[in-house]
Design a protein around this motif. Structure first.
Motif, mmCIF file in Angstrom:
data_model
loop_
_atom_site.group_PDB
_atom_site.id
_atom_site.type_symbol
_atom_site.label_atom_id
_atom_site.label_comp_id
_atom_site.label_asym_id
_atom_site.label_seq_id
_atom_site.Cartn_x
_atom_site.Cartn_y
_atom_site.Cartn_z
ATOM 1 N N PRO A 1 4.075 13.096 23.632
ATOM 2 C CA PRO A 1 4.659 13.694 24.829
ATOM 3 C C PRO A 1 3.757 14.731 25.504
ATOM 4 N N GLU A 2 2.867 15.347 24.742
ATOM 5 C CA GLU A 2 1.993 16.349 25.342
ATOM 6 C C GLU A 2 0.665 15.714 25.750
ATOM 7 N N GLU A 3 0.066 16.307 26.759
ATOM 8 C CA GLU A 3 -1.237 15.840 27.238
ATOM 9 C C GLU A 3 -2.324 16.249 26.259
ATOM 10 N N GLY A 4 -3.340 15.412 26.132
ATOM 11 C CA GLY A 4 -4.526 15.782 25.378
ATOM 12 C C GLY A 4 -4.484 15.503 23.889
ATOM 13 N N HIS A 5 -3.388 14.936 23.383
ATOM 14 C CA HIS A 5 -3.347 14.611 21.948
ATOM 15 C C HIS A 5 -4.216 13.392 21.707
ATOM 16 N N GLU A 6 -5.083 13.488 20.743
ATOM 17 C CA GLU A 6 -5.936 12.349 20.399
ATOM 18 C C GLU A 6 -5.120 11.277 19.682
ATOM 19 N N PRO A 7 -5.636 10.052 19.642
ATOM 20 C CA PRO A 7 -4.938 9.022 18.870
ATOM 21 C C PRO A 7 -4.942 9.389 17.390
ATOM 22 N N GLU A 8 -3.966 8.882 16.672
ATOM 23 C CA GLU A 8 -3.900 9.046 15.221
ATOM 24 C C GLU A 8 -4.322 7.719 14.600
ATOM 25 N N VAL A 9 -5.401 7.760 13.829
ATOM 26 C CA VAL A 9 -5.942 6.569 13.182
ATOM 27 C C VAL A 9 -5.357 6.477 11.781
ATOM 28 N N LEU A 10 -4.761 5.334 11.471
ATOM 29 C CA LEU A 10 -4.198 5.089 10.149
ATOM 30 C C LEU A 10 -5.314 4.718 9.184
ATOM 31 N N TYR A 11 -5.384 5.438 8.075
ATOM 32 C CA TYR A 11 -6.270 5.111 6.961
ATOM 33 C C TYR A 11 -5.375 4.515 5.872
ATOM 34 N N ARG A 12 -5.643 3.303 5.499
ATOM 35 C CA ARG A 12 -4.902 2.627 4.427
ATOM 36 C C ARG A 12 -5.883 2.414 3.279
ATOM 37 N N ILE A 13 -5.619 3.053 2.132
ATOM 38 C CA ILE A 13 -6.521 3.012 0.982
ATOM 39 C C ILE A 13 -5.791 2.402 -0.203
ATOM 40 N N GLY A 14 -6.354 1.314 -0.730
ATOM 41 C CA GLY A 14 -5.756 0.717 -1.916
ATOM 42 C C GLY A 14 -5.947 -0.774 -1.962
ATOM 43 N N PRO A 15 -5.582 -1.380 -3.044
ATOM 44 C CA PRO A 15 -5.052 -0.676 -4.212
ATOM 45 C C PRO A 15 -6.133 0.167 -4.892
ATOM 46 N N VAL A 16 -5.687 1.246 -5.512
ATOM 47 C CA VAL A 16 -6.574 2.148 -6.234
ATOM 48 C C VAL A 16 -6.408 1.847 -7.714
ATOM 49 N N ALA A 17 -7.476 1.365 -8.345
ATOM 50 C CA ALA A 17 -7.409 0.915 -9.739
ATOM 51 C C ALA A 17 -6.859 2.001 -10.666
ATOM 52 N N ALA A 18 -7.318 3.240 -10.514
ATOM 53 C CA ALA A 18 -6.857 4.315 -11.400
ATOM 54 C C ALA A 18 -5.353 4.533 -11.271
ATOM 55 N N LEU A 19 -4.812 4.344 -10.061
ATOM 56 C CA LEU A 19 -3.376 4.516 -9.861
ATOM 57 C C LEU A 19 -2.602 3.360 -10.469
ATOM 58 N N THR A 20 -3.114 2.137 -10.274
ATOM 59 C CA THR A 20 -2.473 0.957 -10.830
ATOM 60 C C THR A 20 -2.459 1.036 -12.354
ATOM 61 N N GLU A 21 -3.564 1.474 -12.934
ATOM 62 C CA GLU A 21 -3.652 1.619 -14.399
ATOM 63 C C GLU A 21 -2.685 2.690 -14.881
ATOM 64 N N ARG A 22 -2.602 3.808 -14.165
ATOM 65 C CA ARG A 22 -1.698 4.895 -14.561
ATOM 66 C C ARG A 22 -0.252 4.423 -14.503
ATOM 67 N N ARG A 23 0.078 3.673 -13.431
ATOM 68 C CA ARG A 23 1.435 3.146 -13.279
ATOM 69 C C ARG A 23 1.752 2.193 -14.407
ATOM 70 N N ALA A 24 0.831 1.280 -14.737
ATOM 71 C CA ALA A 24 1.051 0.277 -15.789
ATOM 72 C C ALA A 24 1.217 0.948 -17.157
ATOM 73 N N ALA A 25 0.467 2.004 -17.404
ATOM 74 C CA ALA A 25 0.534 2.693 -18.692
ATOM 75 C C ALA A 25 1.883 3.372 -18.907
ATOM 76 N N ASN A 26 2.592 3.632 -17.834
ATOM 77 C CA ASN A 26 3.869 4.347 -17.951
ATOM 78 C C ASN A 26 5.090 3.449 -17.806
ATOM 79 N N ARG A 27 4.866 2.145 -17.747
ATOM 80 C CA ARG A 27 6.007 1.220 -17.724
ATOM 81 C C ARG A 27 6.523 1.034 -19.143
ATOM 82 N N PRO A 28 7.845 0.925 -19.288
ATOM 83 C CA PRO A 28 8.417 0.713 -20.632
ATOM 84 C C PRO A 28 8.080 -0.655 -21.176
#
Length: 175
Positions: free
Chosen positions: A148-175
């Motif tokens: 709504p305001e003038e002069g705001h720059e675009p917002e660029v989406l950064y999508r990062i993943g899958p992240v192996a360390a996160l996937t491994e951490r998630r898998a290690a904590n599954r029952p």
């Protein structure tokens, strides 16, 4: 983690300090002080503060799980107190937060938006992807014309993943 600092979940009483750090950054879109209080109450599980030896917040990362993609942590804001900059604190907070949220809530990637002129954030998230050997996709999410305001720059989406360390951490904590 820089010496003398520790990571912690934000508490309600941290809201005012987090608001001041965001205000003093002079780069973030400053939200109302009320919103930072709500963030500390409702999104503490997906956010982090860095505390100095006295227990005072000197940096923060706020985030939430994306409702349409609950394995994705959306990083809302990252800020470091001016006296703590240049010590790698933003990267340490981002790494610590994502590992904790992967363990507790099962994420495997992150998203954030960054304006093209925000060089420190561009570097932070690009280096995060490189450090973790993760794919990084960029696309304009919000064109400048939708704000709504003038002069705001675009917002660029950064999508990062899958992240192996996160996937491994998630898998290690599954029952």
């Amino acid at each position: 983690m820089p010496e003398g600092l520790k990571l912690d979940a934000p508490r309600l009483e941290d809201g005012a300090a987090i608001w001041r750090i965001a205000r003093d950054s002079k780069t973030l879109d400053l939200n109302s002080s009320y919103s930072y209080l709500l963030w500390c109450r409702d999104f503490a599980d997906t956010s982090v503060v860095a505390r100095d030896a006295a227990g005072e917040p000197v940096g923060f990362v706020t985030g939430y799980l994306r409702p349409q993609s609950p394995l994705t942590l959306v990083v809302w804001q990252v800020a470091v107190d001016e006296a703590q900059r240049g010590r790698g604190l933003a990267a340490a907070m981002l790494d610590g937060l994502t590992l904790r949220v992967a363990e507790d809530l099962g994420i495997d990637g992150i998203e954030t938006t960054i304006t093209p002129d925000n060089t420190p954030s561009n570097r932070l998230f690009t280096s995060y992807a490189e450090r973790h050997g993760a794919a990084l996709e960029r696309e304009v999410l919000f064109d400048a014309g939708v704000f709504p305001e003038e002069g705001h720059e675009p917002e660029v989406l950064y999508r990062i993943g899958p992240v192996a360390a996160l996937t491994e951490r998630r898998a290690a904590n599954r029952p």
